[in-house]
Design a protein around this motif. Structure first.
Motif, short mmCIF file in Angstrom:
data_model
loop_
_atom_site.label_atom_id
_atom_site.label_comp_id
_atom_site.label_asym_id
_atom_site.label_seq_id
_atom_site.Cartn_x
_atom_site.Cartn_y
_atom_site.Cartn_z
N ALA A 1 -2.54 5.27 -0.29
CA ALA A 1 -1.57 4.17 -0.29
C ALA A 1 -2.27 2.85 -0.60
O ALA A 1 -3.44 2.66 -0.29
CB ALA A 1 -0.85 4.08 1.05
N ARG A 2 -1.51 1.95 -1.21
CA ARG A 2 -2.05 0.65 -1.58
C ARG A 2 -1.08 -0.47 -1.19
O ARG A 2 0.13 -0.28 -1.18
CB ARG A 2 -2.33 0.58 -3.08
CG ARG A 2 -3.51 1.43 -3.54
CD ARG A 2 -4.81 0.83 -3.05
NE ARG A 2 -5.97 1.60 -3.47
CZ ARG A 2 -6.53 2.57 -2.75
NH1 ARG A 2 -5.99 2.91 -1.59
NH2 ARG A 2 -7.60 3.20 -3.19
N ASP A 3 -1.64 -1.63 -0.90
CA ASP A 3 -0.84 -2.82 -0.61
C ASP A 3 -0.61 -3.55 -1.93
O ASP A 3 -1.35 -4.46 -2.31
CB ASP A 3 -1.59 -3.73 0.38
CG ASP A 3 -0.68 -4.78 1.00
OD1 ASP A 3 0.36 -5.08 0.38
OD2 ASP A 3 -1.00 -5.29 2.09
N PHE A 4 0.40 -3.12 -2.69
CA PHE A 4 0.69 -3.67 -4.00
C PHE A 4 1.23 -5.10 -3.88
O PHE A 4 2.17 -5.36 -3.14
CB PHE A 4 1.71 -2.80 -4.74
CG PHE A 4 1.21 -1.42 -5.05
CD1 PHE A 4 0.40 -1.19 -6.13
CD2 PHE A 4 1.57 -0.35 -4.23
CE1 PHE A 4 -0.07 0.09 -6.42
CE2 PHE A 4 1.11 0.93 -4.50
CZ PHE A 4 0.30 1.15 -5.59
N THR A 5 0.64 -6.02 -4.63
CA THR A 5 1.03 -7.43 -4.57
C THR A 5 1.43 -7.92 -5.95
O THR A 5 0.62 -7.89 -6.88
CB THR A 5 -0.13 -8.31 -4.04
OG1 THR A 5 -0.72 -7.68 -2.91
CG2 THR A 5 0.38 -9.69 -3.66
N TYR A 6 2.67 -8.38 -6.08
CA TYR A 6 3.16 -8.85 -7.37
C TYR A 6 2.43 -10.14 -7.78
O TYR A 6 2.07 -10.95 -6.94
CB TYR A 6 4.67 -9.09 -7.30
CG TYR A 6 5.30 -9.35 -8.64
CD1 TYR A 6 5.29 -8.39 -9.64
CD2 TYR A 6 5.88 -10.58 -8.92
CE1 TYR A 6 5.86 -8.64 -10.88
CE2 TYR A 6 6.46 -10.85 -10.14
CZ TYR A 6 6.44 -9.86 -11.13
OH TYR A 6 7.00 -10.12 -12.36
N ILE A 7 2.22 -10.30 -9.07
CA ILE A 7 1.42 -11.41 -9.58
C ILE A 7 1.96 -12.77 -9.15
O ILE A 7 1.20 -13.68 -8.82
CB ILE A 7 1.31 -11.33 -11.12
CG1 ILE A 7 0.45 -12.45 -11.68
CG2 ILE A 7 2.69 -11.31 -11.78
CD1 ILE A 7 -0.98 -12.42 -11.23
N ASP A 8 3.28 -12.94 -9.12
CA ASP A 8 3.86 -14.22 -8.71
C ASP A 8 3.49 -14.58 -7.27
O ASP A 8 3.21 -15.74 -6.95
CB ASP A 8 5.39 -14.19 -8.84
CG ASP A 8 5.85 -14.22 -10.29
OD1 ASP A 8 4.98 -14.10 -11.18
OD2 ASP A 8 7.06 -14.33 -10.53
N ASP A 9 3.48 -13.57 -6.40
CA ASP A 9 3.11 -13.81 -5.00
C ASP A 9 1.63 -14.17 -4.90
O ASP A 9 1.23 -14.99 -4.05
CB ASP A 9 3.42 -12.58 -4.15
CG ASP A 9 4.91 -12.35 -4.00
OD1 ASP A 9 5.66 -13.33 -3.96
OD2 ASP A 9 5.33 -11.17 -3.93
N THR A 10 0.81 -13.57 -5.74
CA THR A 10 -0.62 -13.89 -5.75
C THR A 10 -0.85 -15.31 -6.21
O THR A 10 -1.66 -16.06 -5.63
CB THR A 10 -1.38 -12.92 -6.65
OG1 THR A 10 -1.12 -11.57 -6.25
CG2 THR A 10 -2.88 -13.17 -6.59
N VAL A 11 -0.13 -15.72 -7.25
CA VAL A 11 -0.25 -17.09 -7.76
C VAL A 11 0.16 -18.10 -6.69
O VAL A 11 -0.49 -19.14 -6.51
CB VAL A 11 0.60 -17.28 -9.03
CG1 VAL A 11 0.64 -18.75 -9.44
CG2 VAL A 11 0.04 -16.44 -10.16
N LYS A 12 1.23 -17.80 -5.96
CA LYS A 12 1.66 -18.69 -4.88
C LYS A 12 0.54 -18.87 -3.85
O LYS A 12 0.33 -19.98 -3.34
CB LYS A 12 2.90 -18.13 -4.18
CG LYS A 12 4.17 -18.16 -5.03
CD LYS A 12 5.32 -17.50 -4.29
CE LYS A 12 6.57 -17.41 -5.14
NZ LYS A 12 7.68 -16.69 -4.44
N GLY A 13 -0.16 -17.78 -3.56
CA GLY A 13 -1.26 -17.87 -2.61
C GLY A 13 -2.41 -18.70 -3.15
O GLY A 13 -3.04 -19.48 -2.41
N CYS A 14 -2.69 -18.56 -4.45
CA CYS A 14 -3.75 -19.35 -5.08
C CYS A 14 -3.43 -20.84 -5.01
O CYS A 14 -4.27 -21.66 -4.63
CB CYS A 14 -3.93 -18.93 -6.54
SG CYS A 14 -4.59 -17.28 -6.79
N LEU A 15 -2.20 -21.18 -5.35
CA LEU A 15 -1.80 -22.59 -5.34
C LEU A 15 -1.75 -23.14 -3.92
O LEU A 15 -2.13 -24.29 -3.68
CB LEU A 15 -0.43 -22.73 -6.01
CG LEU A 15 -0.37 -22.39 -7.50
CD1 LEU A 15 1.06 -22.49 -8.02
CD2 LEU A 15 -1.30 -23.29 -8.29
N GLY A 16 -1.31 -22.30 -2.97
CA GLY A 16 -1.27 -22.75 -1.59
C GLY A 16 -2.66 -23.06 -1.05
O GLY A 16 -2.86 -24.04 -0.33
N SER A 17 -3.62 -22.22 -1.43
CA SER A 17 -5.00 -22.45 -0.97
C SER A 17 -5.58 -23.70 -1.60
O SER A 17 -6.35 -24.44 -0.97
CB SER A 17 -5.87 -21.23 -1.29
OG SER A 17 -5.98 -21.04 -2.68
#
Length: 238
Positions: A87-103
């Protein structure tokens, strides 16, 4: 980096899997925090969990599964010990980008040598829910309207792990990180993009690189449609 590699050599750690190797480096950076402590350099590290979506990497399972299913080829389904489902914790690219910008938005300036302590953070950017790879295949079958030829295989001993799950509580606390795209929705967007791109024989390979710099933080977005690759990385904050 030289200090980190020296520590690795002293501990005689040998890793084959690149992901595990980079995660270990991240942990060592947080543990040692040499430059952060002695030189007041503000640092933010991001750990991505199985990022997927349109223009994704062709070496990832969801991408070559789609390609091989459409071509009628068999796809490898790995099974862990005791018949456990990988099993994998699949993360959609938009959610990843939100995290990048938030950081980036919450990153602080470096304090400099012999001044007050500088910021040091490491965030997990995941979807918080592990999904069996067999479920991933089932979703692709429904979206592509093609039955996959599954080839069940033993999980390889290459340093990879059978199960991933991101604890995002720190990112939630620091900048309200909250992924919103489930696997079904994310794969629908990917499949539309995949069929549109590969179904168009006149599609022209194009390459765009965008670099955004400021005085105290660096963000890199690299887009390459020829290789169908999108990479987003926070390099450092200073």
């Amino acid at each position: 980096m030289g200090l980190i590699l020296k520590c690795l050599s002293l501990r005689k750690i040998e890793l084959i899997n690149l992901l595990v190797y980079t995660l270990l480096l991240g942990k060592l950076v947080r543990k040692l925090h040499t430059y952060n402590h002695f030189y007041g350099l503000s640092l933010t590290g991001l750990r991505f969990f199985t990022v997927y979506g349109p223009w994704g990497r062709r070496d990832m399972a969801y991408f070559f599964f789609t390609k091989d299913i459409l071509k009628g080829k068999s796809i490898p389904i790995f099974e862990a010990a005791n018949h456990r489902t990988v099993a994998r914790d699949f993360t959609y690219i938009d959610d990843t980008v939100k995290g990048c910008l938030g950081s980036l938005d919450t990153a602080e300036k470096s304090t400099g040598k012999k001044k007050r302590p500088a910021q040091l953070r490491v965030f997990n950017l995941g979807n918080t829910s592990s999904v069996p790879v067999t479920d991933l295949v089932s979703i692709l079958e429904r979206l592509l309207k093609v039955k996959a030829k599954r080839n069940v295989m033993k999980f390889p001993r290459n340093g990879d792990v059978p199960y991933t799950h991101a604890n995002i509580s720190y990112a939630q606390k620091e900048f309200g990180y909250k992924p919103t795209t489930d696997l079904q929705t994310g794969l629908e967007k990917f499949v539309r993009c995949y069929l549109s791109y590969y179904g168009d024989k006149k599609a022209v390979a194009r390459r765009v690189e965008f670099f955004w710099f400021s005085t105290w933080k660096t963000f890199l977005v690299h887009y390459d449609s020829y290789n169908c690759f999108l990479n987003i990385s926070v390099l450092f904050t200073a």
